[in-house]
Design a protein around this motif. Sequence first.
Motif, mmCIF file in Angstrom:
data_model
loop_
_atom_site.group_PDB
_atom_site.id
_atom_site.type_symbol
_atom_site.label_atom_id
_atom_site.label_comp_id
_atom_site.label_asym_id
_atom_site.label_seq_id
_atom_site.Cartn_x
_atom_site.Cartn_y
_atom_site.Cartn_z
ATOM 1 N N ARG A 37 0.845 -1.204 0.000
ATOM 2 C CA ARG A 37 0.000 0.000 0.000
ATOM 3 C C ARG A 37 0.879 1.253 0.000
ATOM 4 O O ARG A 37 0.670 2.173 -0.796
ATOM 5 N N ARG A 38 1.881 1.283 0.874
ATOM 6 C CA ARG A 38 2.777 2.448 0.926
ATOM 7 C C ARG A 38 3.538 2.625 -0.391
ATOM 8 O O ARG A 38 3.708 3.743 -0.876
ATOM 9 N N LEU A 39 4.012 1.513 -0.968
ATOM 10 C CA LEU A 39 4.738 1.586 -2.235
ATOM 11 C C LEU A 39 3.867 2.224 -3.316
ATOM 12 O O LEU A 39 4.291 3.162 -3.991
ATOM 13 N N TYR A 40 2.642 1.734 -3.473
ATOM 14 C CA TYR A 40 1.785 2.194 -4.569
ATOM 15 C C TYR A 40 1.157 3.557 -4.314
ATOM 16 O O TYR A 40 0.841 4.268 -5.262
ATOM 17 N N GLU A 41 1.008 3.959 -3.056
ATOM 18 C CA GLU A 41 0.438 5.275 -2.750
ATOM 19 C C GLU A 41 1.493 6.363 -2.587
ATOM 20 O O GLU A 41 1.295 7.484 -3.044
ATOM 21 N N GLU A 42 2.593 6.032 -1.926
ATOM 22 C CA GLU A 42 3.533 7.062 -1.494
ATOM 23 C C GLU A 42 4.850 7.084 -2.264
ATOM 24 O O GLU A 42 5.448 8.141 -2.424
ATOM 25 N N GLN A 43 5.317 5.923 -2.707
ATOM 26 C CA GLN A 43 6.661 5.869 -3.264
ATOM 27 C C GLN A 43 6.715 5.926 -4.787
ATOM 28 O O GLN A 43 7.762 6.236 -5.340
ATOM 29 N N LEU A 44 5.636 5.615 -5.457
ATOM 30 C CA LEU A 44 5.625 5.696 -6.919
ATOM 31 C C LEU A 44 5.163 7.095 -7.320
ATOM 32 O O LEU A 44 3.997 7.445 -7.157
ATOM 33 N N PRO A 45 6.082 7.916 -7.826
ATOM 34 C CA PRO A 45 5.780 9.325 -8.082
ATOM 35 C C PRO A 45 4.557 9.557 -8.969
ATOM 36 O O PRO A 45 3.745 10.440 -8.682
ATOM 37 N N PHE A 46 4.409 8.791 -10.050
ATOM 38 C CA PHE A 46 3.289 9.050 -10.945
ATOM 39 C C PHE A 46 1.954 8.700 -10.287
ATOM 40 O O PHE A 46 0.945 9.370 -10.528
ATOM 41 N N ASN A 47 1.935 7.691 -9.440
ATOM 42 C CA ASN A 47 0.714 7.371 -8.696
ATOM 43 C C ASN A 47 0.330 8.528 -7.782
ATOM 44 O O ASN A 47 -0.856 8.836 -7.620
ATOM 45 N N ARG A 48 1.346 9.178 -7.185
ATOM 46 C CA ARG A 48 1.070 10.356 -6.348
ATOM 47 C C ARG A 48 0.491 11.484 -7.192
ATOM 48 O O ARG A 48 -0.424 12.179 -6.761
ATOM 49 N N VAL A 49 1.038 11.686 -8.400
ATOM 50 C CA VAL A 49 0.522 12.733 -9.286
ATOM 51 C C VAL A 49 -0.971 12.501 -9.569
ATOM 52 O O VAL A 49 -1.769 13.436 -9.562
ATOM 53 N N LEU A 50 -1.336 11.243 -9.782
ATOM 54 C CA LEU A 50 -2.731 10.922 -10.087
ATOM 55 C C LEU A 50 -3.622 10.938 -8.840
ATOM 56 O O LEU A 50 -4.849 10.971 -8.964
ATOM 57 N N GLY A 51 -3.035 10.897 -7.668
ATOM 58 C CA GLY A 51 -3.828 10.897 -6.439
ATOM 59 C C GLY A 51 -4.424 9.541 -6.109
ATOM 60 O O GLY A 51 -5.459 9.449 -5.456
ATOM 61 N N ILE A 52 -3.746 8.484 -6.516
ATOM 62 C CA ILE A 52 -4.244 7.124 -6.290
ATOM 63 C C ILE A 52 -4.151 6.763 -4.811
ATOM 64 O O ILE A 52 -3.138 6.984 -4.168
ATOM 65 N N ALA A 53 -5.237 6.175 -4.305
ATOM 66 C CA ALA A 53 -5.267 5.627 -2.948
ATOM 67 C C ALA A 53 -5.597 4.140 -3.048
ATOM 68 O O ALA A 53 -6.543 3.761 -3.746
ATOM 69 N N VAL A 54 -4.820 3.308 -2.384
ATOM 70 C CA VAL A 54 -5.104 1.876 -2.334
ATOM 71 C C VAL A 54 -6.187 1.680 -1.283
ATOM 72 O O VAL A 54 -5.990 2.016 -0.112
ATOM 73 N N THR A 55 -7.333 1.159 -1.692
ATOM 74 C CA THR A 55 -8.449 0.990 -0.758
ATOM 75 C C THR A 55 -8.569 -0.436 -0.244
ATOM 76 O O THR A 55 -9.210 -0.663 0.778
ATOM 77 N N ALA A 56 -7.958 -1.398 -0.946
ATOM 78 C CA ALA A 56 -7.972 -2.792 -0.493
ATOM 79 C C ALA A 56 -6.861 -3.546 -1.206
ATOM 80 O O ALA A 56 -6.555 -3.254 -2.366
ATOM 81 N N VAL A 57 -6.289 -4.521 -0.517
ATOM 82 C CA VAL A 57 -5.299 -5.396 -1.145
ATOM 83 C C VAL A 57 -5.216 -6.685 -0.336
ATOM 84 O O VAL A 57 -5.216 -6.669 0.890
#
Length: 156
Positions: A16-36
């Motif tokens: 969750r932290r990797l995909y929300e916080e550490q991947l810069p382009f995901n941050r640009v898009l404002g992606i939030a992981v809601t379940a995994v």
Amino acid sequence: MDAEVQTDRKFYNRLRRLYEEQLPFNRVLGIAVTAVDAEGGTMAFSMREDLIGNVFHRTLHGGVISTVLDAVGGLTASASLVARADGLPDADVQAMFARVGTIDLRVDYLRPGRGERFTASGRIMRSGRKVAVVRMEMHNSSALLVAVGTGTYMIG
């Protein structure tokens, strides 16, 4: 709570932290992981002015749709590695995540991306030693199916 559940939760929280916080382009898009979990993942993001692809119809850009489907596919493929990560040191788990990559992505755009919020989900179709195949869907805030995708991801 048993040790296996704690280990799995730590693994998923790290993803969750990797995909929300550490991947810069995901941050640009404002992606939030809601379940995994081991079967798949779900992400959400809100419509913004800078994500519009058609200014006349005010719809989501097709590149944003494909990017988010690819991101949820990568999250899902990564989540399928939970059993392999059991007992590994953090450095080895990080190296495992670093090997995940998109081999092939197919996106079918079914409707214009209209809505205030979008949700993308992925489910494992098959996960082997080296490759995972994921089916993804994106819905808008009215629960209409906007796009579907199939992705093949390198995982080993």
